[in-house]
Design a protein around this motif. Structure first.
Motif, PDB file in Angstrom:
ATOM      1  N   SER A  53       2.569  -3.660  -6.599  1.00  0.00           N
ATOM      2  CA  SER A  53       2.245  -3.039  -5.301  1.00  0.00           C
ATOM      3  C   SER A  53       2.109  -4.046  -4.480  1.00  0.00           C
ATOM      4  O   SER A  53       2.675  -3.877  -3.203  1.00  0.00           O
ATOM      5  CB  SER A  53       0.949  -2.170  -5.554  1.00  0.00           C
ATOM      6  OG  SER A  53       1.132  -1.481  -6.631  1.00  0.00           O
ATOM      7  N   ALA A  57       4.567  -4.691  -0.969  1.00  0.00           N
ATOM      8  CA  ALA A  57       3.869  -4.627   0.317  1.00  0.00           C
ATOM      9  C   ALA A  57       4.167  -5.893   1.221  1.00  0.00           C
ATOM     10  O   ALA A  57       4.575  -5.750   2.461  1.00  0.00           O
ATOM     11  CB  ALA A  57       2.188  -4.321   0.292  1.00  0.00           C
TER      12      ALA A  57
ATOM     13  N   ILE B 202       6.758   3.721  -3.354  1.00  0.00           N
ATOM     14  CA  ILE B 202       5.307   4.328  -2.976  1.00  0.00           C
ATOM     15  C   ILE B 202       4.804   3.147  -2.226  1.00  0.00           C
ATOM     16  O   ILE B 202       4.421   3.513  -1.018  1.00  0.00           O
ATOM     17  CB  ILE B 202       4.551   4.965  -3.819  1.00  0.00           C
ATOM     18  CG1 ILE B 202       5.242   6.215  -4.628  1.00  0.00           C
ATOM     19  CG2 ILE B 202       3.207   5.369  -3.431  1.00  0.00           C
ATOM     20  CD1 ILE B 202       4.459   6.770  -5.840  1.00  0.00           C
ATOM     21  N   SER B 203       4.728   2.078  -2.673  1.00  0.00           N
ATOM     22  CA  SER B 203       3.935   1.180  -2.280  1.00  0.00           C
ATOM     23  C   SER B 203       4.546   0.544  -1.010  1.00  0.00           C
ATOM     24  O   SER B 203       3.923   0.139  -0.006  1.00  0.00           O
ATOM     25  CB  SER B 203       3.909  -0.133  -3.401  1.00  0.00           C
ATOM     26  OG  SER B 203       3.424  -1.469  -2.710  1.00  0.00           O
ATOM     27  N   LEU B 206       4.024   2.998   1.833  1.00  0.00           N
ATOM     28  CA  LEU B 206       2.643   3.026   2.117  1.00  0.00           C
ATOM     29  C   LEU B 206       1.970   1.838   2.895  1.00  0.00           C
ATOM     30  O   LEU B 206       1.674   1.583   3.723  1.00  0.00           O
ATOM     31  CB  LEU B 206       1.879   2.996   0.962  1.00  0.00           C
ATOM     32  CG  LEU B 206       1.221   4.333   0.338  1.00  0.00           C
ATOM     33  CD1 LEU B 206       0.446   4.047  -0.771  1.00  0.00           C
ATOM     34  CD2 LEU B 206       0.339   5.278   1.400  1.00  0.00           C
ATOM     35  N   VAL B 209       3.332   2.162   6.565  1.00  0.00           N
ATOM     36  CA  VAL B 209       2.651   3.138   7.075  1.00  0.00           C
ATOM     37  C   VAL B 209       1.324   2.424   7.346  1.00  0.00           C
ATOM     38  O   VAL B 209       0.777   2.297   8.723  1.00  0.00           O
ATOM     39  CB  VAL B 209       2.336   4.542   6.440  1.00  0.00           C
ATOM     40  CG1 VAL B 209       1.333   5.523   7.147  1.00  0.00           C
ATOM     41  CG2 VAL B 209       3.524   5.125   6.476  1.00  0.00           C
ATOM     42  N   CYS B 210       0.483   1.785   6.450  1.00  0.00           N
ATOM     43  CA  CYS B 210      -0.816   1.363   6.757  1.00  0.00           C
ATOM     44  C   CYS B 210      -0.704   0.110   7.713  1.00  0.00           C
ATOM     45  O   CYS B 210      -1.744  -0.074   8.587  1.00  0.00           O
ATOM     46  CB  CYS B 210      -1.237   0.723   5.274  1.00  0.00           C
ATOM     47  SG  CYS B 210      -1.588   1.955   4.188  1.00  0.00           S
ATOM     48  N   SER B 223      -2.908  -0.619   1.586  1.00  0.00           N
ATOM     49  CA  SER B 223      -1.714   0.153   0.729  1.00  0.00           C
ATOM     50  C   SER B 223      -1.614  -0.185  -0.851  1.00  0.00           C
ATOM     51  O   SER B 223      -1.298   0.543  -1.719  1.00  0.00           O
ATOM     52  CB  SER B 223      -0.505  -0.203   1.327  1.00  0.00           C
ATOM     53  OG  SER B 223      -0.077  -1.538   1.190  1.00  0.00           O
ATOM     54  N   ILE B 226      -4.456   1.776  -2.660  1.00  0.00           N
ATOM     55  CA  ILE B 226      -3.734   2.953  -2.773  1.00  0.00           C
ATOM     56  C   ILE B 226      -2.725   3.156  -3.790  1.00  0.00           C
ATOM     57  O   ILE B 226      -2.899   4.053  -4.849  1.00  0.00           O
ATOM     58  CB  ILE B 226      -3.336   3.755  -1.505  1.00  0.00           C
ATOM     59  CG1 ILE B 226      -4.528   3.705  -0.481  1.00  0.00           C
ATOM     60  CG2 ILE B 226      -3.045   5.132  -1.625  1.00  0.00           C
ATOM     61  CD1 ILE B 226      -4.439   4.057   0.760  1.00  0.00           C
ATOM     62  N   SER B 227      -1.857   2.281  -3.752  1.00  0.00           N
ATOM     63  CA  SER B 227      -0.531   2.509  -4.476  1.00  0.00           C
ATOM     64  C   SER B 227      -0.890   2.069  -5.943  1.00  0.00           C
ATOM     65  O   SER B 227      -0.490   2.852  -6.841  1.00  0.00           O
ATOM     66  CB  SER B 227       0.487   2.022  -4.007  1.00  0.00           C
ATOM     67  OG  SER B 227       0.423   0.328  -3.934  1.00  0.00           O
TER      68      SER B 227
END
Lengths: 114, 267
Positions: A53, A57, B202-203, B206, B209-210, B223, B226-227
């Protein structure tokens, strides 16, 4: 660089010292705690998804987010294409060095063309 | 990569000294640190760091992401407090990495854990975690050696990067991509089944957005939390309801067989 940082070496030094503490404590405290007592099972299961994740990101930040305004941008076409190349190379070779170097060469060549 | 080299698992050489067998494990990582370390050194030089401080920051913080962040934030003249706060959030992920290593480091002295934590890093974590998970003989001592090798190569290439930084004029955007490429590689290596790909998507959404909402890299931390929780929730639910779900189908990489960490996807 157009903007030049005006900090002195002493200020850089203090930044490093403070940076050391915020970098070190998150690495040390869990090690110290969880080598002495058991980690709960759910914590471990959750942990499995953290690296993937976080790395996704970070890639999204580097490729699709403007570093000053934090708005979504789709103008970094060389980076986007090079990212696809890196994914394919990483998948096929499983080599960190080859992936990173191909990515750098790719983004360099693509930014000259595009 | 090295087809001719015998697999160390099948043909253990009892005479090979420990420093050499661990160096062989660490070498792919060490080599990949050179271009990134050079890039980071050049960038830190551009941000005004002198060579001595560049060496110090790579020894003490030892995190590509953090050092790139420092360089970037210095060039836009951010205040000290905001840089340190940003670093804290960026480094917070190590709490998760180090707790996932802790089962393998039980019974080690506090002094060992202290030294181990100082030189822990994303990439040597990945190597050590896979070695601990797949190789019964892998010990804390060897893991620490891998960390020190990578630290040595990282610091050296940073210092050299700083030295050539003044001589070369390099497009910083391209240098920055070294880190992106590194993260992409790490993602590809983490992907085990279809569910992980879903979590990646998803990550990614997110994260965007975050970060747009928080207007800072704090969005990265939010994020990620959450993810990873979504991934944890999805996996637990799927395992309970549909244990044979096609989302657990393994993804095999064509290069996986030659990898030194082969067998990690066999669990």
């Amino acid at each position: 660089m157009s903007t030049v940082n005006t900090w002195t070496s002493t200020q850089h030094f203090w930044l490093i010292i403070l940076g050391f503490f915020v970098a070190f404590l998150p690495r040390y405290i869990p090690l110290m705690l969880f080598t002495k007592r058991e980690i709960p099972e759910w914590f471990n299961e959750w942990m499995k998804f953290v690296p993937v994740s976080l790395f996704t990101a970070l890639v999204v930040k580097d490729v699709f987010i403007d570093s000053k305004s934090y708005q979504l941008i789709f103008t970094q076409v060389p980076e986007m294409l090079a990212a696809v190349i890196v994914i394919i190379i990483a998948y096929r070779t499983r080599s960190m060095a080859i992936s990173v170097i191909t990515g750098l060469i790719g983004v360099f060549l693509l930014s000259m063309v595009i | 990569m090295n087809k001719r080299r015998p697999n160390p698992k099948q043909v253990p050489d009892p005479n090979e000294p420990l420093w050499r067998s661990t160096l062989r494990v660490a070498m792919p990582l060490n080599l990949s640190y050179i271009p990134i370390g050079l890039a980071c050194g050049i960038l830190l030089h551009a941000a005004g760091f002198n060579t001595l401080l560049t060496g110090l920051v790579s020894l003490l913080i030892f995190s590509g992401g953090a050092q790139f962040l420092i360089a970037t934030m210095l060039t836009i003249n951010s205040p000290l407090l905001s840089i340190v706060l940003m670093l804290f959030f960026l480094e917070l992920r190590y709490a998760l990495l180090s707790s996932s290593l802790s089962p393998y480091l039980k019974g080690q002295s506090n002094r060992f854990l202290f030294i181990f934590a100082i030189s822990l890093n994303d990439e040597n974590y990945a190597i050590n975690y896979l070695k601990f998970a797949t190789d019964k003989k892998w010990t804390g001592k060897e893991a620490l050696m891998v960390e020190h090798y990578s630290l040595l190569f990282w610091a050296m290439s940073n210092v050299i990067g700083s030295l050539i930084g003044s001589a070369l004029k390099i497009d910083l955007g391209i240098v920055n991509f070294a880190l992106t490429a590194l993260f992409l590689y790490m993602i590809v290596m983490q992907i085990k089944n279809r569910l992980t790909v879903v979590i990646c998507l998803i990550s990614g959404v997110l994260a965007a957005v975050c970060m747009m909402i928080t207007k800072s890299t704090l969005g990265l931390v939010i994020s990620t939390i959450i993810s990873s929780l979504i991934g944890f929730g999805l996996e637990t639910t799927l395992r309970k309801r549909l244990p044979d779900s096609h989302w657990f189908w393994k993804l095999r990489s064509p290069g996986a067989k030659q990898s030194a960490v082969e067998g990690s996807d066999g669990k």
